[in-house]
Design a protein around this motif. Sequence first.
Motif: not given
Length: 383
Positions: A168-179, A191-202
């Motif tokens: 989905x992305x070439x970013x090395x740390x798409x799991x980060x919650x700091x962005x 169409x934002x419809x996130x589940x859980x805690x990985x909002x950056x990837x969404x």
Amino acid sequence: MNRISRRDTGGNGGVARIVVTAPVSIVVPTYREAENIPALIARIDAVRAAHDLDVELIFMDDMSRDGSVEAVAAAGRDWVRIVEREGERGLSPAVLDGFRLARHPVLICMDCDLSHPPEVIPQMILALESGQEFVIGSRYVPGGSTDDDWGFGRWLNSRVATLLARPLTAARDPMSGFFALRRADFDRARDLNPIGYKIALELIVKCRFENVGEVPIHFSDRLHGESKLTLKEQLRYIQHIRRLYLYRFAQIMYLLQFLVVGASGMVVNLSVLSLLKWMGLPNAVSLAGGIGVSVVTNFLLNRRFTFSYARDRNPWGQFAGFLAASLMGIVVNYAVALYLDRNVLPETPYSLHVAALAGIACGTVFNFLGSRYMVFRKRYIHK
């Protein structure tokens, strides 16, 4: 592009500093983080003073009832506020609600547990100005690090989650919650419809960000409180990844899920056939029973998983359409295999098998297209 930061050099060889010229909104989702709130406000206040940062700090709290509201009030800063959310709880919805409430053109998300260093916020904003659409505070780029006591299990969990996100992305740390991102880009998201805690990837996927920058950070263990990363949240991440794959690679993902369901149908077919045969029923009845049960299970699984967007519609009408598509698929299968065997393939000991496999492939594709665009068709397409 409007300038949102500039570098000042304090004369006589002074150290360069970043002066942020655009107002910034920092959104912090919280749940039972009262002990961490005063320390985070103090550190952001220090950054604010050092870099002339015009900031609003919004704590989005999921009704913690732990003194978080009182902690914000006790800080006595007019640029800090807390919103007690009602309704759907969760980190990702809290962040989205906070971004919608934010008043400034630059948006930043960070955790309240002091694992994210607010001191790098000016560098993140500078990266936005340099042409990046989205900037991550990253643990995994050169210069980034984590606390030494992370442990192998936690490291492996993070790495596996990152690997799953790689298509989905070439970013090395798409799991980060700091962005950080621009408000204008967020407002264009659909169409934002996130589940859980990985909002950056969404946001990276749904906003279709291509230029994703990463600023190295040291990720510290939380100062107070307990981690919100539970097994339930990890399972929700798998569900989230599936949704994003469907969004980015819709047709391939639908086909793959359809094939997986079809493979399960083969297992069901053979199992039922064997059971009926063991019960002493005639071959014709056993064959029909295996086919009938597998058709039903295929329909139910496709309705529940492959084409889940359509499961709120009349199941009987869908089942009738599925049967019709399946019967047509059988006709296509047979016709293609027969034509190839008689007119195309040279006569060999295995020509019939090759023709049969080609027929199965064509029949499966026909079944998929019929199911996707007729039986379980989408009613609305968002541009």
